[in-house]
Design a protein around this motif. Structure first.
Motif, mmCIF file in Angstrom:
data_model
loop_
_atom_site.group_PDB
_atom_site.id
_atom_site.type_symbol
_atom_site.label_atom_id
_atom_site.label_comp_id
_atom_site.label_asym_id
_atom_site.label_seq_id
_atom_site.Cartn_x
_atom_site.Cartn_y
_atom_site.Cartn_z
ATOM 1 N N ARG A 154 5.453 -5.012 1.303
ATOM 2 C CA ARG A 154 5.973 -4.387 2.520
ATOM 3 C C ARG A 154 7.362 -4.908 2.860
ATOM 4 O O ARG A 154 8.287 -4.133 3.117
ATOM 5 C CB ARG A 154 5.010 -4.634 3.686
ATOM 6 C CG ARG A 154 5.344 -3.821 4.937
ATOM 7 C CD ARG A 154 4.447 -4.208 6.104
ATOM 8 N NE ARG A 154 4.704 -5.555 6.572
ATOM 9 C CZ ARG A 154 5.781 -5.939 7.269
ATOM 10 N NH1 ARG A 154 6.722 -5.076 7.548
ATOM 11 N NH2 ARG A 154 5.915 -7.182 7.665
ATOM 12 N N LEU A 155 7.535 -6.223 2.823
ATOM 13 C CA LEU A 155 8.840 -6.816 3.142
ATOM 14 C C LEU A 155 9.907 -6.420 2.128
ATOM 15 O O LEU A 155 11.016 -6.027 2.488
ATOM 16 C CB LEU A 155 8.719 -8.341 3.206
ATOM 17 C CG LEU A 155 7.927 -8.895 4.377
ATOM 18 C CD1 LEU A 155 7.697 -10.387 4.208
ATOM 19 C CD2 LEU A 155 8.627 -8.602 5.692
ATOM 20 N N THR A 156 9.567 -6.509 0.855
ATOM 21 C CA THR A 156 10.535 -6.210 -0.200
ATOM 22 C C THR A 156 10.889 -4.726 -0.225
ATOM 23 O O THR A 156 12.047 -4.363 -0.401
ATOM 24 C CB THR A 156 9.992 -6.652 -1.569
ATOM 25 O OG1 THR A 156 9.638 -8.038 -1.487
ATOM 26 C CG2 THR A 156 11.024 -6.474 -2.661
ATOM 27 N N SER A 157 9.893 -3.871 -0.035
ATOM 28 C CA SER A 157 10.166 -2.440 -0.049
ATOM 29 C C SER A 157 11.111 -2.057 1.085
ATOM 30 O O SER A 157 12.005 -1.228 0.908
ATOM 31 C CB SER A 157 8.874 -1.626 0.031
ATOM 32 O OG SER A 157 8.245 -1.784 1.288
ATOM 33 N N GLY A 158 10.940 -2.672 2.244
ATOM 34 C CA GLY A 158 11.849 -2.409 3.359
ATOM 35 C C GLY A 158 13.256 -2.881 3.068
ATOM 36 O O GLY A 158 14.233 -2.175 3.347
ATOM 37 N N ALA A 159 13.373 -4.054 2.487
ATOM 38 C CA ALA A 159 14.690 -4.607 2.170
ATOM 39 C C ALA A 159 15.421 -3.791 1.111
ATOM 40 O O ALA A 159 16.651 -3.691 1.133
ATOM 41 C CB ALA A 159 14.548 -6.058 1.710
ATOM 42 N N LEU A 160 14.666 -3.203 0.184
ATOM 43 C CA LEU A 160 15.281 -2.475 -0.920
ATOM 44 C C LEU A 160 15.200 -0.955 -0.759
ATOM 45 O O LEU A 160 15.488 -0.210 -1.699
ATOM 46 C CB LEU A 160 14.622 -2.891 -2.241
ATOM 47 C CG LEU A 160 14.786 -4.368 -2.595
ATOM 48 C CD1 LEU A 160 14.019 -4.700 -3.862
ATOM 49 C CD2 LEU A 160 16.256 -4.733 -2.731
ATOM 50 N N SER A 161 14.822 -0.506 0.427
ATOM 51 C CA SER A 161 14.743 0.931 0.746
ATOM 52 C C SER A 161 13.870 1.704 -0.231
ATOM 53 O O SER A 161 14.235 2.782 -0.705
ATOM 54 C CB SER A 161 16.158 1.541 0.797
ATOM 55 O OG SER A 161 16.942 0.910 1.779
ATOM 56 N N ARG A 162 12.723 1.131 -0.540
ATOM 57 C CA ARG A 162 11.736 1.793 -1.392
ATOM 58 C C ARG A 162 10.449 1.925 -0.595
ATOM 59 O O ARG A 162 10.206 1.148 0.324
ATOM 60 C CB ARG A 162 11.424 0.965 -2.647
ATOM 61 C CG ARG A 162 12.556 0.806 -3.608
ATOM 62 C CD ARG A 162 12.096 -0.021 -4.806
ATOM 63 N NE ARG A 162 13.141 -0.120 -5.792
ATOM 64 C CZ ARG A 162 13.425 -1.204 -6.481
ATOM 65 N NH1 ARG A 162 12.734 -2.307 -6.297
ATOM 66 N NH2 ARG A 162 14.397 -1.200 -7.367
ATOM 67 N N SER A 163 9.612 2.878 -0.997
ATOM 68 C CA SER A 163 8.278 2.925 -0.412
ATOM 69 C C SER A 163 7.488 1.733 -0.958
ATOM 70 O O SER A 163 7.864 1.134 -1.978
ATOM 71 C CB SER A 163 7.576 4.231 -0.777
ATOM 72 O OG SER A 163 7.264 4.254 -2.162
ATOM 73 N N ILE A 164 6.399 1.404 -0.290
ATOM 74 C CA ILE A 164 5.553 0.316 -0.781
ATOM 75 C C ILE A 164 5.041 0.648 -2.176
ATOM 76 O O ILE A 164 5.043 -0.202 -3.071
ATOM 77 C CB ILE A 164 4.398 0.029 0.200
ATOM 78 C CG1 ILE A 164 4.958 -0.577 1.486
ATOM 79 C CG2 ILE A 164 3.357 -0.894 -0.421
ATOM 80 C CD1 ILE A 164 3.935 -0.779 2.579
ATOM 81 N N ASN A 165 4.633 1.899 -2.391
ATOM 82 C CA ASN A 165 4.140 2.293 -3.711
ATOM 83 C C ASN A 165 5.238 2.206 -4.768
ATOM 84 O O ASN A 165 4.980 1.770 -5.890
ATOM 85 C CB ASN A 165 3.561 3.710 -3.668
ATOM 86 C CG ASN A 165 2.229 3.760 -2.971
ATOM 87 O OD1 ASN A 165 1.586 2.742 -2.757
ATOM 88 N ND2 ASN A 165 1.815 4.951 -2.598
ATOM 89 N N ALA A 166 6.447 2.631 -4.421
ATOM 90 C CA ALA A 166 7.562 2.563 -5.380
ATOM 91 C C ALA A 166 7.881 1.111 -5.733
ATOM 92 O O ALA A 166 8.168 0.794 -6.894
ATOM 93 C CB ALA A 166 8.795 3.267 -4.825
ATOM 94 N N GLN A 167 7.814 0.215 -4.735
ATOM 95 C CA GLN A 167 8.079 -1.199 -5.009
ATOM 96 C C GLN A 167 7.003 -1.773 -5.911
ATOM 97 O O GLN A 167 7.292 -2.506 -6.858
ATOM 98 C CB GLN A 167 8.165 -2.000 -3.710
ATOM 99 C CG GLN A 167 8.509 -3.460 -3.916
ATOM 100 C CD GLN A 167 9.879 -3.636 -4.543
ATOM 101 O OE1 GLN A 167 10.834 -2.962 -4.168
ATOM 102 N NE2 GLN A 167 9.990 -4.551 -5.490
ATOM 103 N N ALA A 168 5.740 -1.435 -5.630
ATOM 104 C CA ALA A 168 4.646 -1.927 -6.468
ATOM 105 C C ALA A 168 4.803 -1.414 -7.896
ATOM 106 O O ALA A 168 4.643 -2.177 -8.856
ATOM 107 C CB ALA A 168 3.298 -1.488 -5.891
ATOM 108 N N GLU A 169 5.136 -0.135 -8.045
ATOM 109 C CA GLU A 169 5.318 0.418 -9.388
ATOM 110 C C GLU A 169 6.483 -0.260 -10.103
ATOM 111 O O GLU A 169 6.388 -0.551 -11.297
ATOM 112 C CB GLU A 169 5.545 1.920 -9.330
ATOM 113 C CG GLU A 169 5.573 2.539 -10.706
ATOM 114 C CD GLU A 169 5.554 4.052 -10.679
ATOM 115 O OE1 GLU A 169 5.943 4.642 -11.699
ATOM 116 O OE2 GLU A 169 5.154 4.642 -9.660
#
Length: 74
Positions: free
Chosen positions: A15-30
């Motif tokens: 959640r934190l990383t996806s927000g920082a990198l402007s990705r969805s949570i799913n996109a960050q996990a992928e």
């Protein structure tokens, strides 16, 4: 598409990383899954090299997609 159970701490990290990198949570996990998979398959590659491989694969996919689209008459 499947469901993957992860810990609350990992979800918070996503959640934190996806927000920082402007990705969805799913996109960050992928992204992390793809990077981790390539790291395990290619232990000699650095993170930057893995990212270059991902970019090259995306470029190739886009090129193949564009080549498959019929040309429009002007």
């Amino acid at each position: 598409m499947g469901i993957v159970k992860i810990s609350e701490q990992m979800h918070e990290n996503l959640r934190l990383t996806s927000g920082a990198l402007s990705r969805s949570i799913n996109a960050q996990a992928e992204h992390w899954l793809r990077v981790g998979m390539l790291a395990e398959l290619n232990p000699n590659l650095a993170y930057a090299e893995i990212c270059q491989l991902l970019i090259q694969a995306e470029q190739q996919s886009v090129s193949e997609l564009l080549a498959a689209v019929p040309a429009r008459a002007a």
